[in-house]
Scaffold this active site. Structure first.
Site, PDB file in Angstrom:
ATOM      1  N   ASP A   1      48.265  15.156  38.640  1.00 16.55           N
ATOM      2  CA  ASP A   1      47.828  13.955  38.959  1.00 16.55           C
ATOM      3  C   ASP A   1      48.750  13.111  38.864  1.00 16.55           C
ATOM      4  OD1 ASP A   1      44.949  13.038  38.827  1.00 16.55           O
ATOM      5  OD2 ASP A   1      45.833  12.687  36.924  1.00 16.55           O
TER       6      ASP A   1
ATOM      7  N   HIS B   1      48.714  10.649  47.772  1.00 12.80           N
ATOM      8  CA  HIS B   1      48.153  12.217  48.620  1.00 12.80           C
ATOM      9  C   HIS B   1      49.763  13.070  48.690  1.00 12.80           C
ATOM     10  CE1 HIS B   1      45.586  12.591  46.444  1.00 12.80           C
ATOM     11  NE2 HIS B   1      44.619  12.212  47.076  1.00 12.80           N
TER      12      HIS B   1
ATOM     13  N   LEU C   1      62.117  31.977  43.577  1.00  9.89           N
ATOM     14  CA  LEU C   1      60.681  31.326  42.585  1.00  9.89           C
ATOM     15  C   LEU C   1      59.991  32.070  43.402  1.00  9.89           C
ATOM     16  CD1 LEU C   1      59.645  28.792  41.137  1.00  9.89           C
ATOM     17  CD2 LEU C   1      59.773  27.915  43.105  1.00  9.89           C
TER      18      LEU C   1
HETATM   19  C1  IPE Z   1      43.188  17.990  37.773  1.00  7.90           C
HETATM   20  O1  IPE Z   1      43.222  16.604  38.647  1.00  7.90           O
HETATM   21  C2  IPE Z   1      43.188  17.970  39.300  1.00  7.90           C
HETATM   22  C3  IPE Z   1      44.517  18.498  40.430  1.00  7.90           C
HETATM   23  C4  IPE Z   1      45.526  18.017  40.010  1.00  7.90           C
HETATM   24  C5  IPE Z   1      44.142  18.997  40.963  1.00  7.90           C
HETATM   25  P1  IPE Z   1      41.475  15.707  38.557  1.00  7.90           P
HETATM   26  O2  IPE Z   1      42.243  14.349  38.716  1.00  7.90           O
HETATM   27  O3  IPE Z   1      41.036  16.196  38.963  1.00  7.90           O
HETATM   28  O4  IPE Z   1      41.125  15.871  36.697  1.00  7.90           O
HETATM   29  P2  IPE Z   1      40.414  14.668  36.104  1.00  7.90           P
HETATM   30  O5  IPE Z   1      39.196  14.072  36.881  1.00  7.90           O
HETATM   31  O6  IPE Z   1      41.516  13.131  36.067  1.00  7.90           O
HETATM   32  O7  IPE Z   1      40.376  15.514  34.854  1.00  7.90           O
HETATM   33  C1  IPE Z   2      46.327  14.270  42.786  1.00  6.48           C
HETATM   34  O1  IPE Z   2      45.228  13.301  42.669  1.00  6.48           O
HETATM   35  C2  IPE Z   2      45.647  15.013  42.606  1.00  6.48           C
HETATM   36  C3  IPE Z   2      44.353  16.047  43.124  1.00  6.48           C
HETATM   37  C4  IPE Z   2      42.657  15.996  42.001  1.00  6.48           C
HETATM   38  C5  IPE Z   2      44.763  16.076  44.125  1.00  6.48           C
HETATM   39  P1  IPE Z   2      44.456  12.696  41.947  1.00  6.48           P
HETATM   40  O2  IPE Z   2      43.968  11.911  43.333  1.00  6.48           O
HETATM   41  O3  IPE Z   2      44.002  13.259  40.784  1.00  6.48           O
HETATM   42  O4  IPE Z   2      45.380  10.321  41.118  1.00  6.48           O
HETATM   43  P2  IPE Z   2      44.747   9.923  40.221  1.00  6.48           P
HETATM   44  O5  IPE Z   2      43.715  10.311  38.656  1.00  6.48           O
HETATM   45  O6  IPE Z   2      43.070   9.683  40.580  1.00  6.48           O
HETATM   46  O7  IPE Z   2      44.999   8.442  40.176  1.00  6.48           O
HETATM   47 MG    MG Z   3      43.164  12.344  38.783  1.00  2.82          MG
END
Ligand code: IPE
Ligand code: IPE
Ligand code: MG
Length: 253
Positions: free
Chosen positions: A28, A45, A139
């Site tokens: 995240d 990303h 792994l």
């Molecule tokens: C969780 O992150 C999903 C992934 C990392 C793929 P999100 O950004 O979607 O989660 P929330 O919205 O903060 O709960």
């Molecule tokens: C990547 O981080 C996780 C995915 C859901 C692909 P985010 O896109 O949720 O990044 P933030 O949380 O908005 O910073």
């Molecule tokens: Mg996020």
């Protein structure tokens, strides 16, 4: 493929340090990383993909058995279409470009999630990488794409219900062990350590059944900035935890 020699990385851990068998990561913070730099969320990303590669290499060299990476949740479809399409393309491209490196590094790849709802070309590459790496012994990389913890449990319940309706299972046979056999990856051990970069203190539908007794480490660092040193720190933190599984502390029983 290894960016840092395996011995250098393992030497950053105390000799008596326990390496978790299964590490799960909620990748995240890509969007915030990009926004802080005036870049598009997609640039975040792209950078997050590089981190994922580093972490796969690091886990392989540390002797971690399973690494589960949360790449796209069933809830992430609610994001704007360009971001969703960008993520689908990125996952597909990354798998295409990494296939040979995964084979060379003896990584076994598996994907978890409702793949029938993914673009056809992504489904094909997921199947191909799984097949090409099926015999590998190092792994296991479990990539969660179109994954939801609740969805996984519902899918298992539906499959079990079908078997009950067919007379192949009796309701009284359903226990935790049987139920777990109907989850997406029944052959994998449960995660020992879940790392969430990006600072959010929540699990966001990640492996809900499997993390029942996982140790959680939330780190403020955004995923694109996550380094092998952060991984080492999380493993050290894991080693300070006493896993009791409902029992009394060691020595009190
Ligand atoms: C969780 O992150 C999903 C992934 C990392 C793929 P999100 O950004 O979607 O989660 P929330 O919205 O903060 O709960
Ligand atoms: C990547 O981080 C996780 C995915 C859901 C692909 P985010 O896109 O949720 O990044 P933030 O949380 O908005 O910073
Ligand atoms: Mg996020």
């Amino acid at each position: 493929m290894l960016s840092e020699p395996a011995t250098d990385l393992i030497n950053k851990l105390p000799a008596d340090c326990e390496i978790p068998r299964h590490i799960g990561i909620v990748m995240d913070g890509n969007g915030r990383w990009a926004e802080q730099r005036g870049l598009s969320r997609f640039d975040g990303h792209l950078e997050g993909r590089k981190t994922a590669q580093r972490v796969v290499e690091a886990c392989a060299s540390l002797g971690v058995e399973v690494l589960s990476l949360y790449a796209f949740s069933v809830q992430n479809w609610q994001r704007p279409t360009p971001e969703v399409e960008g993520l689908m393309d990125l996952i597909e491209t990354a798998l295409r470009e990494e296939l040979q490196a995964l084979v060379a590094n003896d990584v076994r790849f598996v994907a978890s999630g409702r793949r029938q709802e993914l673009p056809r070309s992504l489904q094909r590459i997921l199947n191909e990488v799984e097949q090409e790496t099926a015999g590998n012994q190092g792994l296991t990389l479990n990539l969660l794409v179109n994954y939801g913890g609740r969805t996984e449990i519902v899918d298992a319940a539906r499959n079990i219900a079908e078997q009950v309706a067919a007379g192949d299972i009796f309701p009284a046979d359903i226990d935790e062990r049987l139920f777990a056999n109907y989850l997406y990856t029944p052959d994998l051990p449960d995660p020992d350590l879940v790392i969430r970069p990006g600072g959010e203190m929540r699990v966001s539908n990640f492996l809900l059944w499997e993390i029942a007794y996982a140790e959680l480490v939330v780190m403020p660092v955004l995923w694109p900035d996550f380094t092998t040193d952060h991984l080492i720190d999380a493993i050290k933190e894991y080693n300070t935890r006493e896993r009791r599984f409902g029992r009394l502390p060691a020595g009190d029983d």
